[in-house]
Scaffold this motif. Structure first.
Motif, short mmCIF file in Angstrom:
data_model
loop_
_atom_site.label_atom_id
_atom_site.label_comp_id
_atom_site.label_asym_id
_atom_site.label_seq_id
_atom_site.Cartn_x
_atom_site.Cartn_y
_atom_site.Cartn_z
N VAL A 39 1.16 -0.94 -0.01
CA VAL A 39 0.11 0.19 -0.38
C VAL A 39 1.03 1.03 0.12
CG1 VAL A 39 -1.50 1.02 1.09
CG2 VAL A 39 -2.14 -0.95 1.48
N VAL A 40 0.74 2.30 -1.04
CA VAL A 40 1.73 3.45 -1.05
C VAL A 40 0.27 4.24 -0.34
CG1 VAL A 40 3.22 2.51 -2.05
CG2 VAL A 40 1.82 3.91 -3.52
N LEU A 41 1.12 5.47 -0.07
CA LEU A 41 0.80 7.12 0.37
C LEU A 41 0.22 7.58 -0.82
CD1 LEU A 41 1.19 7.11 3.60
CD2 LEU A 41 -1.17 6.56 3.00
N ARG A 42 0.08 8.67 -1.90
CA ARG A 42 -0.69 10.01 -2.68
C ARG A 42 0.47 10.23 -2.11
NH1 ARG A 42 -6.47 9.52 -5.42
NH2 ARG A 42 -6.29 7.30 -6.36
N ARG A 43 1.79 10.54 -1.53
CA ARG A 43 2.21 11.75 -2.13
C ARG A 43 4.04 10.76 -2.02
NH1 ARG A 43 1.10 12.44 4.50
NH2 ARG A 43 -0.72 11.29 4.01
#
Ligand SMILES: Nc1ncnc2c1ncn2[C@@H]1O[C@H](COP(=O)(O)OP(=O)(O)OP(=O)(O)O)[C@@H](O)[C@H]1O
Ligand SMILES: [Mg+2]
Lengths: 238, 234
Positions: free
Chosen positions: A85-89
């Protein structure tokens, strides 16, 4: 560390979805050190088992007991998901995020995150949006984000599933380093080579139950159950 | 066709000469709608985030209600605010009827559900992706909302601009609570209606063109300022 959150103990634990018992009943415990690796066919319940220990799944009966009180337990664990899961940053901000959540000052958190991004070899792309990272890069990012909090227990769900040989070894190096530093590792993998390289003990999971639990060499050389035997040989398990 | 040409001509005439009334009316339109949108975003965006990360008994009902409120008829909102603010109404003492403040209040009621609903839809999708990670990291509810608001900022900007588009072109409510008073509450939409009523189509068209250009320019300016088009894929 004040007092350890381990051992963790499962008492007659069952997770049910719909009508089906997905895992359990399970009775086992994990002590304070080492690396335990879960293997078993697709759908055996490995992910569910790890999520249960981490507190993302609840038991429908039975219990999971940690040695410390609840509020301490979860903040001292990290989990690397099967699909990262990657955060949109940016990459850096992704890695620093757990520190922000724990109230670390922005500057200190970023400095620490920069160390980690170099450690995983993504220093050059750290300021880019992590969404454009490749599958393997995302996996490494998730690894760094899990390690930055210096967890006491690290759960890894097939952390090298999408990686090439070199990246796999890099991740394994991080796992071994964490283990050296005293982190308890509990992970799932389909890679027998990796299991042999990393594990102190193997838990063989089949249809929601732990069918066998043995030191690594003993398991691969002399599996007890018929299913484990077949699984190691690469036969189809139905 | 002649009307259209004359309209264009008169529009350019008004703009080039920076017609005093036109500037005043346009600025008031902006003042009312921008204020309303800022207030609506301050309410609607956090509410949308809260709705995304919170499970409660009547959640589905609340979402359905919010979506229904998106379609509130402005005229009815205007009537409602009129009654509240009129001399004999509960807020009559504030003496707000027929002021820009009354128009802002009415637009906030119209725009907030729109911003909240669109924001909620996009943040709900993001929450679906983030759910496991943010629970695993043991974030508080406020931290989860912050993460969604920050990482979803691009779609939230779109939600806000949608609200702006709805507000700037709205006439039903502001006509009722503002009254289209010259130099006080006249805005672009009410001025257009007035000129059409008087039969001055070129002027009405000119005002219309100014209105549309303004909406487009604001959208472009905000997208460029926030560099969202260049910056990333989200
Ligand atoms: N929410 C759910 N509802 C119904 N069934 C579920 C749910 N979650 C998992 N399952 C089922 O539970 C079983 C175990 O799933 P799990 O993901 O734990 O397997 P796994 O051992 O991790 O498999 P893999 O090696 O493919 O990752 C599967 O048969 C799956 O379909
Ligand atoms: Mg799995």
């Amino acid at each position: 560390m004040v007092e350890t959150i381990l051992p963790v103990e499962l008492k007659n634990a069952i997770v049910r979805k719909g009508e089906k018992d997905i895992i359990g009943p399970l009775d086992l415990s994990f002590g304070a050190t080492g690396c335990s690796i879960l293997i078993g066919p697709n759908g055996a319940g490995k992910t569910t088992f790890l999520r249960l220990l981490h507190g993302l799944e609840r038991t429908n009966s039975g219990a999971v007991r940690w040695a410390a009180k609840k509020s301490d337990v979860f903040s001292r664990q990290s989990f690397v998901f099967q699909s990262p899961v990657v955060l949109r940053r940016s990459g850096i901000e992704n890695i620093a995020y757990p520190l922000y959540v724990r109230g670390v000052a922005k500057k200190a958190a970023r400095t620490e995150a920069e160390k980690w991004i170099d450690e995983i070899g993504l220093g050059d792309v750290g300021c880019y949006d992590a969404h454009v990272f490749s599958g393997g890069e995302k996996q490494k990012l998730a690894m760094a984000r899990a390690l930055i909090t210096k967890p006491e227990v690290l759960f890894l769900d097939e952390p090298t599933a999408n990686l090439d040989g070199a990246s796999t070894l890099e991740i394994e190096r991080l796992i071994l380093a964490a283990r050296e530093a005293g982190t308890r590792i509990i992970m799932a993998t389909h890679d027998f080579g990796q299991a042999k390289r990393l594990a102190d003990e193997i838990l063989f999971m089949y249809r929601g139950k732990i069918r066998e639990r043995k030191p690594t060499d003993a398991f691969f050389n002399t599996p007890e159950t018929e299913e484990a035997h077949k699984f190691i040989r690469g036969d189809l398990l139905l | 066709m002649n009307d259209l040409l004359a309209g264009l001509q008169s529009a350019f005439g008004l703009i080039i000469h920076l017609d005093h009334d036109l500037v005043e009316i346009s600025l008031r339109s902006l003042q009312v709608t921008v204020s309303a949108v800022l207030i609506s975003a301050a309410i609607g965006l956090p509410f949308g985030a809260w709705l995304s990360v919170t499970r409660f008994r009547y959640r589905r009902f609340a979402i359905a209600l919010l979506n229904a409120l998106m379609g509130l008829p402005p005229v009815v909102v205007g009537l409602f605010v009129y009654i509240l603010l009129s001399r004999s109404g509960p807020f009559g003492v504030l003496d707000l009827l027929f002021t820009p403040t009354a128009m802002i209040i009415a637009q906030v009621i119209i725009v907030t559900p729109i911003i909240a609903s669109i924001a909620h839809q996009s943040m709900r999708d993001l929450w679906f992706l983030y759910h496991d990670l943010l629970i695993s990291i043991k974030t508080t509810k406020w931290q989860r909302m912050k993460a969604l608001l920050w990482d979803g900022r691009r779609s939230l900007l779109t939600a806000t601009l949608t609200g702006f588009g709805r507000g700037i072109g709205e006439i039903g409510a502001i006509m009722i609570v503002g009254g289209n008073i010259d130099h006080l509450t006249r805005v672009l939409t009410t001025a257009i209606a007035l000129e059409v009523g008087k039969g001055d189509f070129p002027l009405a068209l000119g005002l219309g063109i100014v209105l549309i250009s303004m909406a487009i320019l604001i959208n472009l300016a905000i997208h460029i300022l926030s560099r969202t088009e260049r910056e990333g894929t989200w």
